[in-house]
Structures are given as structure tokens and as C-alpha cells.
Design an enzyme around this catalytic site. Structure first.
Site, PDB file in Angstrom:
ATOM      1  N   ASP A  57       0.806  -1.216   0.000  1.00 24.00           N
ATOM      2  CA  ASP A  57       0.000   0.000   0.000  1.00 24.00           C
ATOM      3  C   ASP A  57       0.843   1.271   0.000  1.00 24.00           C
ATOM      4  OD1 ASP A  57      -3.114  -0.961   1.037  1.00 24.00           O
ATOM      5  OD2 ASP A  57      -1.438  -2.335   1.253  1.00 24.00           O
ATOM      6  N   GLU A 111      -5.171 -11.160  -6.501  1.00 21.76           N
ATOM      7  CA  GLU A 111      -5.244 -11.981  -5.288  1.00 21.76           C
ATOM      8  C   GLU A 111      -6.224 -13.154  -5.365  1.00 21.76           C
ATOM      9  OE1 GLU A 111      -3.841  -9.404  -1.497  1.00 21.76           O
ATOM     10  OE2 GLU A 111      -5.955  -9.225  -1.999  1.00 21.76           O
ATOM     11  N   GLN A 115      -9.653  -7.037  -7.794  1.00 19.35           N
ATOM     12  CA  GLN A 115      -9.309  -5.629  -7.933  1.00 19.35           C
ATOM     13  C   GLN A 115      -8.465  -5.462  -9.190  1.00 19.35           C
ATOM     14  OE1 GLN A 115      -6.849  -4.556  -4.545  1.00 19.35           O
ATOM     15  NE2 GLN A 115      -5.834  -6.537  -4.594  1.00 19.35           N
TER      16      GLN A 115
END
Length: 797
Positions: free
Chosen positions: A355, A493, A616
Site C-alpha cells: 500500500d 489476489e 481488484q
């Protein structure tokens, strides 16, 4: 409501977990959740306090096996306070009749305030006003002030103020089956000059924390002389203070706490430091003044002002506020990284992921000194990353997907699916793309700062070792005539293996392969950037020679990138097109919220690995990180045909196949559609902007904010909508504001200049603060300007 305050005008118990996360106060050294003072951990409240880098490792038995987790520790609760009127029970917010309630988070000054008008079960009507700070100037201090006012009673009152060491890590429901008691009580007692202390030590990391506390009471403005009695229990210490309250009189209660741990600098020991500091604290308002001054200076650097319809300015400032509470200038003295969920709760166990990729761009422009410190967290863990690579048979440095105290891989090997109640194998640690993210962060910091010292002595070594890892991870396939990277997991993921495969991981994740190439290209650039003497010294240190440079060159021109046959759609990974299409409508009708399709499908005995579904943005991350020009240049280097119009085709293809199971996803989609579909970009931006405040993922924010998504929204304003691009030889602006956004203003630090940017739908103004920095190049819609300190550029576009 002005643009600086988050306010709640009622007390809603079921909303408290979310409000406690949103109203967390911190200073980069520690953070305390916004739970009401005196509340205890239950189904409503969770008063957690967390120190930056305050980890401990414990073992637990899960699904018949022993697993080990390193957690961010919930330390003793310094907020503990309660009062009793006469013979009535101790005050309990959830057991009184509330006539009026207001809770306010003052973002500008870093203050959490409450006003409560209530009647207790004994009929006593009381006004309670509270103010709380976690001191931004002195990172070891926190305090709160209560003003109690009896409205229909005069009675004897007892106030109990303490430090509660009975707490444990229970803030994340799915972790509660794990061992969560992380510390032992070493000592507790009365302080010589008044007050109390509690000293604890973590069970395995052996970090010692000392907390010293004292309380003052004023009646009608005068400090009261009050009988005090120390209350000791096995894991708890407090003071009872007894006095008479008179109807209509203000009773001002001020509680102070100081905290030191054994990793702090310039102390004899934590308890001596905490006791010395608490003796020097005298008045809440004095503390408040210095605290507010520190916040004022931070906002001068970091505020981003927008003009648009709606409540979006306030949300943007809320995001800046939480970034600065997690990573302030106090952080520069600590060996810590930036956690994905802040120091706001126990989600992700306080670990550091990729992140940073979304957080550092804002920090590079506003507080680059902090970025430098956080990048050194990675540098200090190079030895562990090198060991991890060797253990897997690779060269160089292989950083972990989840990092904590010492840089080893902290990813869990099993995780609980709350939908099925089953513990499921977890192989997401195979996200080797985190290494490219670290290299990218080093390079972006260098472009903004031209910090040649950092690049020469820290950054180059990081990137060279990551390049060395990619070189050993890439394997030549003679049938393709290309290099491949196999057995990984991409940013998506979801896909952790092929259907019916016994092996974990997928092959040739496009994002991973391309960012590996990008890393090798930057490593080659750095060879030219650093001076010859430094380069020679570094190469001797890491035992690197010219043969490796040739291999970087070769692999960076011959990496395999999968495309869906007959198209210019980049395959998310090799074989992605062979997976089944998902009946999206079926699952939307059945479940409504399908953000976490992996959990839904597993609960049905199915697997997300079977389908063309992304959690995502994965391929689209390439368009988020790299400009169209940079990406086209890279594809040309690799020998692939790819045109600007192909970007839109890829966005359309993956938009239909993404569940947005991460708060980062809408952020990326906002960015990549900013030029082609401004209305869609703005819509996705607003979803990202509200994602934590409204807890759009349904229960995740109470466990900790999503710092990457928060920082990313600011970055969209500062870089995406302004068209700001970084180059070593200048800044490029190509603004494209959405129709809903009328104006943007912010300051940024670039290569020694403090620049002020002000743009609307027609004009951009860039001014440089007077100083000694050299001339820089500014490009606006292709037009070049030279900017000196103290000068301004204004251009219509």
C-alpha cells in the site's frame, strides 16, 4: 458543516465501532481509537491503543495445526475513567437516558470532543463535555479533559481513573480464536510525586512499555484538594478521588498520560522517562496550544483545497488527517513502515504491504522527510529479504508480501472464511510484485527530491538487489524465445492456482512481468546516475559485476507478456482467457454484495480460480503507475505492438470482470478512466472517497482504516486530475478536471522548491516560494517554462 469537522449528532451504539476507527487520534508514535473514555471492550466499544511498530509474536492452534502470527499489540488502556454519584452504579453510557449528544472530530486541530446531556437511573441529570488529544508535538503525551456539570443534584462523587492492563487483541472477530494476550504486567504502583504507573512487557518481542498517569480536578476553576486512594487489581491500577459536587458548579477533570517504550532513544529506561515526563505536565490548555501549533504547521504543508458540489473537501481532509496521524514527523525517529490499515486497529495485524505504492506519492510532495524514513524501513530489512530469496533458491532480495518487525514473511498460511466458517489455505504470500512496488517507491522519491545521498547509499542497493531477484526469478523459455516468471500471485489476489492444478501460483502475471522489466530498466538508469566512486564501492559491497548488467539488458528486452489471442487485450496471466465466465447477475441477485466473490464461491464449494474474475485492478495497475508514453516505450522495447487506443479496450474488458473486493480498486478505476470518461472517473473517485467513512465493505473499517485508499484519493486530485507527471528534468502538467471539480489548490515540494499550484477549468498557476533552489522546468500542455524561486507561471489551457 465546515470543511474541518466530522460530527455526529446522536449516539447509535451499532455505529460505535466505525466511529471509533474514524475518530482515532494519533501522532505517528502511537494512536488511540475514538472510544468513549471509560468504555470497555464489548460488542459496542473497543478502546484500543497501538504503538508504531509495537508487535509481538504468538502461537495458536488452528484447524489442527500450530500457526504463528505477529500482531500489532493492543496495549494497556489509558483512557479508563468512570464516576459514581452517591450510591448509584458507576456511570455507563449505554445505561443512561441520553437527551442530547454530539461527537465532533476537529481535523484542523486534532481534537476529539463530545457533549452529552443525560439522566442516570437514579434521576441525576448531568452535562458532560470532553476534549481529547494525542499530542502531535510531544509524541509521548496524551490527555483528555472532562467538564461535569450537575443540573439537578448535589451529591458525593467518586471518580476512578486508571490504566487497564487486562486488555487483549480481540478487535477483529475472525482472529478471536487466536491467542491474543500479548503482554505481562511487570509492575504497577503509585508515583512518588502523585499519580500511578503501569509497566508491561510483551511475551516474545520483550518490548517494555511504561505508562504514567495523573489526574487533576478543578471545581469552579480552582484546583480541588481531594482525598485519593489507590486501587490495585492483578492487571489494573487506578486512583479513586472523592469530593462533593454542587448543583450548577462546573467540575473540570484533566487526565494526563505519558508513554515510553524500550525502543525509544535518549532514555534511561521507559519508567524513569514516563515518570519524569508526567511530573512536567501541568495543564491541559498548555498542552493543547503546542499540539495545535504542530497541526497548524502540518496543514500548511499538506492541505489540499478543492471547489466542487458536495461534502468532498471534508472527506479529503479526513484522509490527510489519518495519513498524518499514522506517519508524522515523529515517525522519522522510529524504525517502522507504513501499515495498510494505519495504527487504528488490528486488521491485517498492523502489517506493511504494497500500500506504500498508493501512500508515498502524496507524502513525497508534502513530507518527503517522512518518506525517506519509511523507505529506510525497507533498507534495514534487506538482509532478511536476501535470506528469503536464498531460501527459495533465488538471488538478490525477495521482500515479503506482509512485513512486520524484522522483515520476515508474516502472511498467514490459513485464513478464516467468515461466510463458510472454514479455515482455508492462503498462498497470497506469493505476490512477488511487492518487490517492484518497493523499487517504484524508491525511484519516485528520487525523482521528486533528487536526494542523491539516499539513492547512492540506500536506494540503489535496494533496487539492484530487487533487479537481481527478478533476474534469477525469470526463466528463459526456448519455445517462446522469451523469459517467463512462473508460480506467482498477481495484485488480483483471487487467482492463486490453475483449476485442477496441484501447484500453487499462476504463470506470467502481466503486471508482475512488466513491472519486473520496469525495475531492471531503472536499475540500468541508476548505474548512470550515481558517481563512479560510489558505484564501484556499492558493487564491491554487494558482489555485483558487468555480467549481471548484461542480463538485465537482455531480460528487459525479452520478457514474455500474455495477450488474449486475436486481440491487444493484455492477459491477466497466461491462460486467463481459458477460464469460465461468471454469471454476475446470478450472484448479484442471490447475495447483493459480491465484493468478496472468493468467499462466496468457497462457501458454495466452488473456487474463484475457475473464473475470469478479478478482485481488484491487476492489468489496469499498469495504466495507473505508468504513463501511456512510458508503457508504449516499454512494449516497444519488448517487441510487442501496443497502441494508445488499446488501453481503452483493456479497461473495458476488465471493468466487466472485476468485483472491486478491495478499497484500492475503485481508486485505480477512477485514475485510468480520468481522460476517456471523466464522469465515470469522478463517480469512482467519490466511491473511493467515501469508502471508509461509510464503511462500504460492510464491517472492515471498524477494524482499521484503509490508508492506501485514503492517500490514493488525494493523489487523484494532486496528480491525476492535474495531469502532473514526474521527470528528472521537470514537472509536466496536462490538466483535465472533471466537470464537477471547479478548482484545485495545494503546495508541493519538488527538487528543493516549495511550489503552490492553483488551477481551474481554464487556467493553471504555478508559483515558487523564494529560496535558494535552482531553476526548474515546468511543462504545461507541451509548452516549456523556466521557473525560479520567488517567481510565478500562469497559463491558459
Amino acid at each position: 458543516m465546515d470543511g474541518w469537522k466530522i460530527a455526529y449528532d446522536n449516539y447509535v451504539p451499532e455505529e460505535e465501532p466505525l466511529r471509533e476507527a474514524i475518530c482515532t487520534l494519533g501522532n505517528g508514535y502511537f494512536a488511540t481509537r475514538g472510544a468513549f473514555e471509560g468504555s470497555r471492550a464489548d460488542n459496542i466499544h473497543y478502546p484500543g491503543t497501538y504503538f508504531a511498530g509495537g508487535y509481538n509474536r504468538l502461537r495458536s492452534e488452528v484447524a489442527g495445526r500450530i500457526i504463528e502470527n505477529e500482531d500489532l499489540v493492543n496495549w494497556p488502556d489509558w483512557l479508563f475513567i468512570r464516576f459514581r454519584i452517591g450510591d448509584n452504579p458507576w456511570f455507563d453510557l449505554d445505561a443512561v437516558e441520553i437527551h442530547a449528544y454530539r461527537q465532533e472530530l476537529d481535523l484542523q486541530h486534532g481534537i476529539l470532543q463530545r457533549e452529552i446531556l443525560f439522566t442516570d437511573p437514579g434521576g441525576n441529570k448531568t452535562q458532560l463535555t470532553s476534549r481529547r488529544i494525542v499530542h502531535m508535538d510531544n509524541e509521548h503525551i496524551a490527555a483528555f479533559q472532562w467538564i461535569l456539570k450537575p443540573l439537578n443534584w448535589s451529591r458525593n462523587v467518586v471518580i476512578r481513573s486508571g490504566i487497564d492492563g487486562s486488555v487483549s487483541n480481540t478487535g477483529v472477530k475472525r482472529y478471536r480464536a487466536l491467542n491474543g494476550r500479548h503482554f505481562s504486567i511487570i509492575d504497577r504502583n503509585r508515583l512518588c510525586k502523585g499519580g500511578i504507573f503501569l509497566k508491561v512487557r510483551t511475551r516474545t518481542s520483550e518490548t517494555v512499555l511504561a505508562q504514567a498517569s495523573k489526574i487533576k480536578i478543578y471545581i469552579d476553576g480552582n484546583e480541588a484538594v481531594i482525598h485519593r486512594n489507590v486501587v490495585e487489581m492483578e492487571e489494573f491500577i487506578a486512583e479513586d478521588l472523592e469530593f462533593v459536587a454542587i448543583n450548577g458548579q462546573d467540575i473540570r477533570v484533566e487526565k494526563f498520560v505519558t508513554m515510553y517504550n524500550s525502543r525509544d532513544h535518549a532514555i534511561a529506561n521507559p519508567l524513569i522517562a514516563a515518570e519524569k515526563e508526567i511530573e512536567r505536565v501541568h495543564d491541559f490548555d498548555d498542552l493543547l496550544g503546542a499540539h495545535q501549533d504542530a497541526w497548524k504547521e502540518l496543514w500548511k504543508r499538506c492541505d489540499t483545497v478543492i471547489e466542487c458540489e458536495g461534502d468532498h473537501q471534508r472527506m479529503l481532509r479526513l484522509h490527510i488527517f489519518h495519513i498524518l496521524q499514522t506517519t508524522s514527523f515523529n515517525t522519522t525517529n522510529i524504525d517502522v513502515g507504513v501499515p495498510a490499515r494505519g495504527w487504528h486497529g488490528e486488521a491485517y495485524r498492523g502489517h506493511i504491504f504494497w500500500d506504500e505504492l498508493f501512500i508515498f506519492p502524496f507524502m513525497n510532495f508534502s513530507v518527503p522527510e517522512i518518506t525517506r524514513s519509511l523507505l529506510r524501513y525497507r533498507y534495514r530489512r534487506l538482509p532478511e529479504a536476501r535470506y528469503a530469496a536464498r531460501e527459495k533458491g533465488f538471488a538478490g532480495a525477495m521482500f515479503p508480501w506482509q512485513s512486520g518487525s524484522d522483515g520476515r514473511e508474516e502472511s498467514q498460511v490459513v485464513h478464516l472464511n467468515p461466510k463458510s466458517g472454514r479455515w482455508v489455505k492462503d498462498t497470497t504470500y506469493m505476490q512477488r510484485h511487492v518487490n517492484a512496488a518497493i523499487a517504484y517507491n524508491v525511484w519516485q522519491y528520487f525523482l521528486v527530491t533528487l536526494d542523491m545521498e539516499f539513492l547512492s547509499f540506500f536506494g540503489a542497493e535496494i533496487i539492484f538487489d530487487i533487479a537481481r531477484f527478478w533476474t534469477s526469478k525469470a526463466v528463459y523459455n526456448p519455445e517462446k524465445g522469451k523469459y517467463e516468471i512462473r508460480h506467482v500471485v498477481g495484485p488480483d489476489e483471487y487467482h492463486t492456482k490453475y483449476p485442477d492444478s496441484e501447484s500453487d501460483g499462476i504463470n506470467n502475471n502481466a503486471y508482475t512481468n512488466i513491472m519486473a522489466v520496469w525495475t531492471l530498466m531503472r536499475a540500468l538508469d541508476i548505474l548512470k546516475e550515481i558517481d563512479e566512486a560510489t558505484r564501484k564501492s556499492l558493487l564491491v559491497k554487494i558482489k555485483m559485476d558487468g555480467d549481471e548488467f548484461e542480463k538485465w539488458e537482455t531480460i528487459s528486452r525479452n520478457m514474455y507478456v500474455p495477450f488474449i489471442e486475436g486481440t491487444r487485450i493484455i492477459g491477466q496471466f497466461e491462460g486467463f482467457e481459458n477460464l469460465k465466465e461468471l454469471d454476475w447477475e446470478k450472484y448479484r441477485k442471490k447475495y447483493g454484495d459480491i465484493h468478496r466473490l472468493d468467499r462466496i464461491l468457497e462457501s458454495e464449494g466452488d473456487s474463484v480460480n475457475e473464473y475470469k474474475v478479478s478482485k481488484q485492478a491487476d492489468v489496469l495497475m499498469l495504466f495507473y503507475l505508468l504513463s501511456a508514453e512510458a508503457l508504449l516505450e516499454l512494449f516497444e522495447r519488448l517487441g510487442y505492438e501496443f497502441q494508445p487506443e488499446n488501453i481503452l479496450d483493456n479497461i473495458e474488458y476488465y471493468s466487466k470482470r472485476t468485483s472491486h473486493g478491495s478499497t484500492l480498486s475503485k481508486l485505480v478505476y477512477s485514475w485510468v478512466t480520468a481522460r476517456s470518461h471523466r464522469d465515470v472517473s469522478w463517480e469512482n473517485f467519490l466511491i473511493a472517497l467515501q469508502s471508509d467513512f461509510k464503511d462500504v465493505q460492510g464491517g472492515t473499517t471498524p477494524e482499521g482504516i484503509h490508508l492506501g485508499a485514503m492517500a490514493g484519493t488525494i493523489d487523484i486530485i494532486q496528480r491525476c486530475y492535474t495531469g502532473l507527471k514526474l521527470h528528472k528534468n521537470g514537472l509536466t502538467f496536462k490538466p483535465h478536471l472533471p466537470d464537477n471539480l471547479r478548482r484545485i489548490q495545494f503546495r508541493l515540494r519538488y527538487q528543493g522548491h516549495w511550489l503552490s499550484l492553483d488551477l481551474d477549468s481554464k487556467q493553471i498557476r504555478v508559483s515558487s516560494q523564494a529560496g535558494t533552489a535552482g531553476i526548474i522546468n515546468i511543462f504545461i500542455d507541451g509548452k516549456k517554462f523556466l521557473l525560479k524561486p520567488g517567481e510565478e507561471i500562469s497559463e491558459n489551457y
